[in-house]
Structures are given as C-alpha cells and as structure tokens.
Design a protein around this motif. Structure first.
Motif, PDB file in Angstrom:
ATOM      1  N   ALA A  75       0.833  -1.203   0.000  1.00 49.54           N
ATOM      2  CA  ALA A  75       0.000   0.000   0.000  1.00 49.54           C
ATOM      3  C   ALA A  75       0.869   1.254   0.000  1.00 49.54           C
ATOM      4  O   ALA A  75       0.574   2.239  -0.697  1.00 49.54           O
ATOM      5  N   GLU A  76       1.971   1.222   0.763  1.00 51.23           N
ATOM      6  CA  GLU A  76       2.863   2.377   0.814  1.00 51.23           C
ATOM      7  C   GLU A  76       3.596   2.554  -0.501  1.00 51.23           C
ATOM      8  O   GLU A  76       3.786   3.678  -0.983  1.00 51.23           O
ATOM      9  N   VAL A  77       4.009   1.424  -1.102  1.00 47.49           N
ATOM     10  CA  VAL A  77       4.667   1.492  -2.405  1.00 47.49           C
ATOM     11  C   VAL A  77       3.715   2.079  -3.443  1.00 47.49           C
ATOM     12  O   VAL A  77       4.098   2.925  -4.252  1.00 47.49           O
ATOM     13  N   LYS A  80       3.452   5.823  -3.070  1.00 51.53           N
ATOM     14  CA  LYS A  80       4.639   6.524  -3.565  1.00 51.53           C
ATOM     15  C   LYS A  80       4.683   6.531  -5.094  1.00 51.53           C
ATOM     16  O   LYS A  80       5.069   7.525  -5.715  1.00 51.53           O
ATOM     17  N   MET A  81       4.282   5.416  -5.717  1.00 51.88           N
ATOM     18  CA  MET A  81       4.291   5.348  -7.172  1.00 51.88           C
ATOM     19  C   MET A  81       3.259   6.306  -7.773  1.00 51.88           C
ATOM     20  O   MET A  81       3.517   6.951  -8.788  1.00 51.88           O
ATOM     21  N   VAL A  82       2.105   6.406  -7.148  1.00 49.50           N
ATOM     22  CA  VAL A  82       1.071   7.323  -7.630  1.00 49.50           C
ATOM     23  C   VAL A  82       1.539   8.765  -7.493  1.00 49.50           C
ATOM     24  O   VAL A  82       1.366   9.585  -8.410  1.00 49.50           O
ATOM     25  N   LEU A  83       2.158   9.094  -6.347  1.00 54.00           N
ATOM     26  CA  LEU A  83       2.672  10.445  -6.161  1.00 54.00           C
ATOM     27  C   LEU A  83       3.753  10.768  -7.182  1.00 54.00           C
ATOM     28  O   LEU A  83       3.815  11.878  -7.707  1.00 54.00           O
ATOM     29  N   SER A  84       4.628   9.779  -7.449  1.00 53.99           N
ATOM     30  CA  SER A  84       5.683   9.987  -8.430  1.00 53.99           C
ATOM     31  C   SER A  84       5.106  10.215  -9.820  1.00 53.99           C
ATOM     32  O   SER A  84       5.570  11.076 -10.570  1.00 53.99           O
ATOM     33  N   ALA A  85       4.066   9.442 -10.164  1.00 54.33           N
ATOM     34  CA  ALA A  85       3.453   9.590 -11.486  1.00 54.33           C
ATOM     35  C   ALA A  85       2.740  10.923 -11.632  1.00 54.33           C
ATOM     36  O   ALA A  85       2.578  11.436 -12.738  1.00 54.33           O
ATOM     37  N   ALA A  86       2.305  11.480 -10.498  1.00 54.30           N
ATOM     38  CA  ALA A  86       1.552  12.732 -10.543  1.00 54.30           C
ATOM     39  C   ALA A  86       2.447  13.965 -10.607  1.00 54.30           C
ATOM     40  O   ALA A  86       1.949  15.074 -10.838  1.00 54.30           O
ATOM     41  N   THR A  87       3.759  13.804 -10.398  1.00 53.64           N
ATOM     42  CA  THR A  87       4.652  14.957 -10.459  1.00 53.64           C
ATOM     43  C   THR A  87       4.734  15.488 -11.884  1.00 53.64           C
ATOM     44  O   THR A  87       4.678  14.731 -12.847  1.00 53.64           O
ATOM     45  N   GLU A  88       4.874  16.781 -12.006  1.00 52.95           N
ATOM     46  CA  GLU A  88       4.910  17.407 -13.331  1.00 52.95           C
ATOM     47  C   GLU A  88       6.181  17.038 -14.088  1.00 52.95           C
ATOM     48  O   GLU A  88       6.185  16.930 -15.313  1.00 52.95           O
ATOM     49  N   ILE A  89       7.284  16.858 -13.350  1.00 55.91           N
ATOM     50  CA  ILE A  89       8.562  16.541 -13.985  1.00 55.91           C
ATOM     51  C   ILE A  89       8.857  15.057 -13.778  1.00 55.91           C
ATOM     52  O   ILE A  89       9.005  14.613 -12.643  1.00 55.91           O
ATOM     53  N   PRO A  90       8.927  14.241 -14.839  1.00 53.42           N
ATOM     54  CA  PRO A  90       9.253  12.827 -14.673  1.00 53.42           C
ATOM     55  C   PRO A  90      10.649  12.663 -14.090  1.00 53.42           C
ATOM     56  O   PRO A  90      11.546  13.461 -14.374  1.00 53.42           O
ATOM     57  N   GLN A  91      10.813  11.638 -13.276  1.00 51.84           N
ATOM     58  CA  GLN A  91      12.096  11.468 -12.597  1.00 51.84           C
ATOM     59  C   GLN A  91      12.438   9.998 -12.408  1.00 51.84           C
ATOM     60  O   GLN A  91      11.574   9.125 -12.475  1.00 51.84           O
ATOM     61  N   VAL A  92      13.724   9.760 -12.171  1.00 52.44           N
ATOM     62  CA  VAL A  92      14.222   8.449 -11.780  1.00 52.44           C
ATOM     63  C   VAL A  92      15.014   8.638 -10.496  1.00 52.44           C
ATOM     64  O   VAL A  92      15.910   9.484 -10.435  1.00 52.44           O
ATOM     65  N   ALA A 137      10.674  -0.751  -0.508  1.00 49.93           N
ATOM     66  CA  ALA A 137       9.652   0.158   0.020  1.00 49.93           C
ATOM     67  C   ALA A 137       9.185   1.176  -1.013  1.00 49.93           C
ATOM     68  O   ALA A 137       8.265   1.948  -0.741  1.00 49.93           O
ATOM     69  N   GLY A 138       9.803   1.195  -2.193  1.00 48.76           N
ATOM     70  CA  GLY A 138       9.394   2.132  -3.224  1.00 48.76           C
ATOM     71  C   GLY A 138      10.032   3.499  -3.128  1.00 48.76           C
ATOM     72  O   GLY A 138       9.593   4.434  -3.796  1.00 48.76           O
ATOM     73  N   ASP A 139      11.087   3.632  -2.308  1.00 48.75           N
ATOM     74  CA  ASP A 139      11.755   4.925  -2.178  1.00 48.75           C
ATOM     75  C   ASP A 139      12.731   5.187  -3.323  1.00 48.75           C
ATOM     76  O   ASP A 139      12.996   6.341  -3.654  1.00 48.75           O
ATOM     77  N   TYR A 140      13.292   4.131  -3.898  1.00 54.61           N
ATOM     78  CA  TYR A 140      14.250   4.254  -5.003  1.00 54.61           C
ATOM     79  C   TYR A 140      13.797   3.359  -6.157  1.00 54.61           C
ATOM     80  O   TYR A 140      13.257   2.275  -5.952  1.00 54.61           O
TER      81      TYR A 140
END
Length: 308
Positions: A75-77, A80-92, A137-140
C-alpha cells in the motif's frame, strides 16, 4: 478490515502488549482492544492468545502478521508510485554506493541525460542494506549495490567487476613497493567495515586463508571514508582497484602479489520488477547498452592502480 486495523494489529503483534502498542499508536488502550476484537470477529478467527500474562499470537495471528506487513508495504509502495506519477517533472530515483561514482554511474548518467533530457535524476548515496530496504519500500527506482549481499525480492544485474588492491598512506614504508603480500599487510594498522557489514567477514576470511589476522585499529562503513582515514595516516585497507581512478591525497594504491583469482569486488544494479516506471525502465536499458559497449567493466584485470 482496513489498513488502519492492519497497522494496529501489526503494532500490537510487535509489542506483544496492548498498553505499549496503544502508546505507539497515540491512542487509549480500550479502543485499541475493541478494534482488535472487531477485527477478530470480522475474520472469524482468534489472532491473539489472551489467556497468558503476556499477549501471544495464535497460529492464525502469525500468518496474518506476515500478510498484513506485506499488504501495508504494498500500500505504501502504491502511494509513492502514484505520487511519483503525478509529479509534473518525470524522474528516476537512483541510490548508489560511493564506488559507483568511480567509473560506472557518471558515464551512465551522461548517456541517460543525452537520451532523455526531460527526465530528472535524483541521486541518493546509501549503504547496500539501506538501498535494498528502500527499493522494496518504493523509495528508489534503481540502486547500485555491492554484489553478493542478500537482496531477496529484487532483480539485479552485474555492472562492474574489479580486483582488490592495498590502499596505504603515502608515507608508509610499503608505499614505494611494486606489490605487497597479504601477510605483510596484516602487520599494518588496518581499517575494516564494522562487524555488521558482510564485507568485514569476507575480508577477515581472506586474511585467515593466509594464516593471519589484520590489526584492525579503525572502522569505516563507506569506501570514501576508509580512504580518508588512509589519507590521514591512520591505517591501510583493501579496496576495489577502480578507486585508483580517483584522486585521493596521500594515498597510494598497490597491487597484491598473492594470487587471488577468485576474489573480486563486484557491483550490481538492483530494482524491483513490479515498481518500475517507464523512466526507470529506460534507465535500466541505457545501463545495459553501456555494459554492452564497455565489456571491460566486467573484466577485473582491466583495472589499474596508481597514487593520489
């Protein structure tokens, strides 16, 4: 049953005490006890054995603890993945051990930025155990770790192989030598990782194979910290030969004269296959292309030594 109840159950299971669990959860004990009774009623099983003085898990409770932890982690992962996808600037998000900067990671980052200039790379220097925990944990998204350390749950690919060399202070009598033996090195003040790190036992076992034990006088968990201590004249150490590609003041790197054909330092790239974004998949593909174009990265005998 919801995630809140799962978190409450896991806390009680970890504390084995409703009062301490309630304190951790910042709630009163009676509502927590009632919530656990409702959870058991909804599931139709007893999760706790309350007959004894201390709370204990039943067989069903032990099974539920494993699955509850797994569900909470997922659930935590997901969050985090949803928040990452929602950012305006794609990132790794890339985690790494210090030696990744000696050779592999800088070149890969140049290739990646040239291929996808609109993707932002975020870098995090972490130990290998911290990276594995963070990847799960989905942090990296991707990590560069010491190969050989357990990373269950992650996929990995070998990205660099290097032989070991001795790192000695420039004013040490060994510094003028063309090579040094393990027995001689054991007689010097030595720097090793702390006992909790796998690398310490591996290094000690290497010395023991020659019938000696090094004089450990300092401990350091990071290679760059180790080399800083060597630079300060506080001892010698064994490091990967690729460290000689960097400049370290007052440090001389010396080849080992003993034949160690099966002893190599290796670095791997790790990731969780279910957590990869499109950007992370692109990054992994570029690393694979870089390895194909530079096969000497996996040739331990191609690394060189020198002094800083």
């Amino acid at each position: 049953m919801d995630l809140r109840q799962m978190r409450q159950f896991v806390t009680v299971a970890e504390e084995m005490h409703f009062g301490r669990a309630a304190a951790r959860l910042n709630m009163a004990q009676p509502p927590l006890s009632q919530a656990m009774r409702r959870l058991e009623a909804n599931m139709g099983v007893s999760l706790f054995d309350r007959a004894k003085r201390n709370v204990e898990l039943t067989k069903a409770g032990r099974v539920f603890l494993v699955e509850a932890r797994r569900t909470l982690l997922q659930a935590e992962v997901t969050r985090k993945m949803v928040l990452s996808a929602a950012t305006e600037i794609p990132q790794v998000r890339i985690s790494f051990i210090g030696p990744a900067l000696y050779q592999v990671l800088p070149d890969v980052l140049v290739r990646f930025r040239a291929a996808v200039p609109d993707v932002h790379t975020r870098l995090f220097e972490r130990s290998t155990p911290q990276q594995i925990q963070g990847i799960l944990a989905g942090d990296y998204d991707v990590g560069f770790i010491t190969n050989g350390i357990s990373h269950a749950g992650c996929h990995s690919k070998l990205v660099e192989r290097s032989r070991f060399v001795a790192a000695v202070p420039a004013d040490n009598p060994l510094a003028g030598r063309d090579s040094v033996g393990m027995i001689e090195l054991a007689g010097q003040p030595f720097i090793l990782p702390p006992p909790k790190y796998t690398e310490q036992s591996e290094t000690l076992n290497l010395f023991k194979s020659f019938g000696v034990v090094p004089r450990v006088e300092q401990e350091a968990s990071q290679t760059n910290t180790t080399l800083s201590l060597v630079s300060a004249g506080l001892g010698c150490s064994l490091v990967m030969a690729t460290a000689a590609l960097q400049t370290f003041r007052n440090v001389v790197f010396i080849p080992l004269e003993d034949e160690l054909p099966h002893v190599r330092w290796e670095m791997a790239m790790a990731w969780h296959p279910d957590h990869l974004t499109e950007q992370a998949r692109n990054f992994i593909k570029i690393v694979e292309d870089h390895l194909q174009a530079n096969p000497l990265l996996l040739d331990a005998d191609a690394s060189a030594t020198g002094s800083g």
